[in-house]
Design an enzyme around this catalytic site. Structure first.
Site, PDB file in Angstrom:
ATOM      1  N   CYS A 230       6.934  57.444 -31.574  1.00 25.48           N
ATOM      2  CA  CYS A 230       6.717  59.008 -31.032  1.00 25.48           C
ATOM      3  C   CYS A 230       5.094  59.272 -31.064  1.00 25.48           C
ATOM      4  O   CYS A 230       4.548  58.746 -31.967  1.00 25.48           O
ATOM      5  CB  CYS A 230       7.495  60.086 -31.796  1.00 25.48           C
TER       6      CYS A 230
ATOM      7  N   CYS B 243       0.884  -1.277   0.120  1.00 28.27           N
ATOM      8  CA  CYS B 243       0.036   0.069   0.076  1.00 28.27           C
ATOM      9  C   CYS B 243       0.720   1.210   0.003  1.00 28.27           C
ATOM     10  O   CYS B 243       0.760   2.388  -0.692  1.00 28.27           O
ATOM     11  CB  CYS B 243      -1.056   0.047   1.269  1.00 28.27           C
TER      12      CYS B 243
END
Length: 489
Positions: free
Chosen positions: A296, A150
């Site tokens: 610009c 397990c």
């Protein structure tokens, strides 16, 4: 909604600069400082790029220090270090004051209030309920016993899911952590063990307050700093540039939480803001459809501002009104619908400017590429050396560096509370924007001269060159001033 911030950064910046977006931080600062700029750089940050082996050496030294001081196994010491983010001094101080509390807080030892079971009273597995031989039952310090099969299945499933640190006891309500020397023998295949070791290394580095994995694709480099801060770092192997604190694209002056919130909002509201993404606007003077073809914002033909469509002359030389959102002071007394419209209007105001500077970066990247090609051509034709033309190269790089910072001022301003500090920020933001537009115009003018657009073959005069270099100094000084005052520390 989740947002891939790395992809956002790549889409908006890196690919637009031909993969060279990170390089505009290199070599420009010293060039500007020689002109007398403030030598203090608010972005200066010391870091080291470590290889995998160097990183392992750093981690191992700290593991041995803690293991020896706490008298625990190295695998347990690693879990303690991860829990406390590898802050060795803090761990040692807490151990001296209360060793049991330290170990229980790090989930390597059951707390005094945690219910544990007597050691191996039953031979029955707590998961499959099978009765097994005593030597097939395994348990952590909490004494919750389960069969080896397990445990193996539990660990295998989690490692396949990518879990490294964080595999805990299978018992209900028990969060005791499994050290790596408990997990490794339970993994059935060597390939799975190698994956687990990689996941552990990842988790160790990610939990370390002084280390960060490089986010570059398949890059093994680890960045190490002395003081973790939201600062720009660059991998020396793959050249990836990112914020050390959040491992996302660099975003000064906006802090990590704010930029994540902003990008999430932009992704959620993208459809609402789609009309802003159009490249064209109507000229405010003749109503003809126009397109921005440079970085610009000064539209020279009709002398107006691209952002607000106002007369360029009214912008003034020191303060850009169109970078500041004018709040409606009476909006709290109006209807919810009016408040919703105002909220959308505010968001679109900042989003449009964020997008505009991103588009300007793309357009100026084309100018940068042209300048690079022109310099190369002139050097090849013996029309000067690289040093003679490097000022143009530096100007274009500095322009990108300044505009990149300016772009990230808009998310910062959007979430900022109104008050004197916001007014100061908007003033400095406007000053930076004004100087960037001046620098952008001068760089574009220099580019047209070098291409022979103005006056034949064209070459900037000594005064024009001096003017350009002076503008570089002013723009970088404005950028540094803003970051010094507002960059998250």
């Amino acid at each position: 909604m989740s947002v891939d911030m790395n992809s956002q950064a790549s889409d908006s910046n890196e690919e637009d600069f031909g993969g060279d977006i990170q390089s505009y931080y290199e070599g420009v600062a010293s060039d500007v400082e020689q002109q007398g700029a403030d030598s203090f750089d608010p972005e200066e940050y010391l870091f080291t790029c470590l290889t995998y082996k160097e990183s392992q050496r750093v981690l191992t030294e700290e593991v041995h220090t803690v293991a020896a001081a706490l008298k625990v196994l190295p695998a347990v010491a690693k879990l303690i270090l991860v829990h406390f983010h590898w802050q060795v001094t803090q761990i040692l101080d807490r151990y001296k004051s209360n060793s049991s509390l330290l170990l229980s807080d790090a989930l390597v030892q059951p707390s005094s209030t945690c219910r544990s079971v007597p050691a191996l009273q039953s031979l029955q597995c707590g998961v499959c309920l099978q009765v097994v031989r005593r030597d097939s039952l395994l348990a952590l310090p909490c004494q919750h016993s389960f069969c080896k099969a397990c445990w193996e299945q539990h660990c295998t499933v989690l490692v396949k899911d990518g879990i490294g640190v964080g595999i805990s006891c299978m018992a209900q309500d028990c969060s005791l952590q499994m050290p790596e020397d408990f997990v490794l023998p339970l993994l059935p295949a060597e390939e799975l063990k190698d994956k687990y070791r990689r996941y552990l290394f990842r988790d160790y580095v990610e939990s370390h307050f002084q280390l960060q994995l490089c986010p570059g694709a398949d890059c093994p480099i680890v960045i190490k700093v002395q003081e973790p801060r939201a600062r720009r770092v660059q991998c020396e192997r793959c050249n990836e540039v990112f914020c050390f604190k959040c491992r996302q694209m660099y975003h000064a002056p906006t802090d990590c939480a704010t930029i994540r919130k902003w990008l999430t909002k932009c992704a959620d509201d993208s459809e609402t803001a789609n009309y802003i993404s159009a490249h064209t606007k109507d000229c405010p003077k003749c109503n003809i459809c126009i397109e921005k073809n440079g970085g610009c914002n000064h539209m020279v033909s009709q002398n107006f501002c691209w952002m607000c469509l106002g007369d360029w002359k009214t912008h003034g030389s020191e303060y850009y009104e169109c970078s500041r959102y004018k709040e409606n002071p009476d909006i709290v007394n109006q209807s919810q619908q009016a408040q919703a419209r105002e909220a959308l209007k505010k968001y679109l105001f900042y989003f449009e400017r964020w997008e505009n500077h991103n588009k300007s970066l793309q357009l100026e990247a084309q100018t940068y590429q042209r300048i690079q090609e022109k310099i190369q051509e002139r050097v090849m034709n013996n029309l000067g050396t690289w040093i003679d033309w490097q000022y143009l190269h530096n100007a274009a790089k500095l322009l990108a560096k300044c505009r990149y910072t300016l772009q990230y001022t808009y998310p910062y301003a959007y979430y900022m509370e109104s008050g004197p500090r916001k007014k100061l920020f908007e003033y400095q933001q406007a000053q930076l924007e004004a100087e960037i537009e001046n620098l952008s115009w001068k760089v574009e003018r220099a580019d047209t001269y070098e291409r022979g657009v103005v006056g034949g073959e064209g070459e900037l005069s000594a005064s024009d060159r001096g003017d350009l270099e002076n503008q570089m100094h002013i723009a970088e000084q404005r950028r540094r001033t803003l970051l010094k005052d507002f960059h998250d520390t």
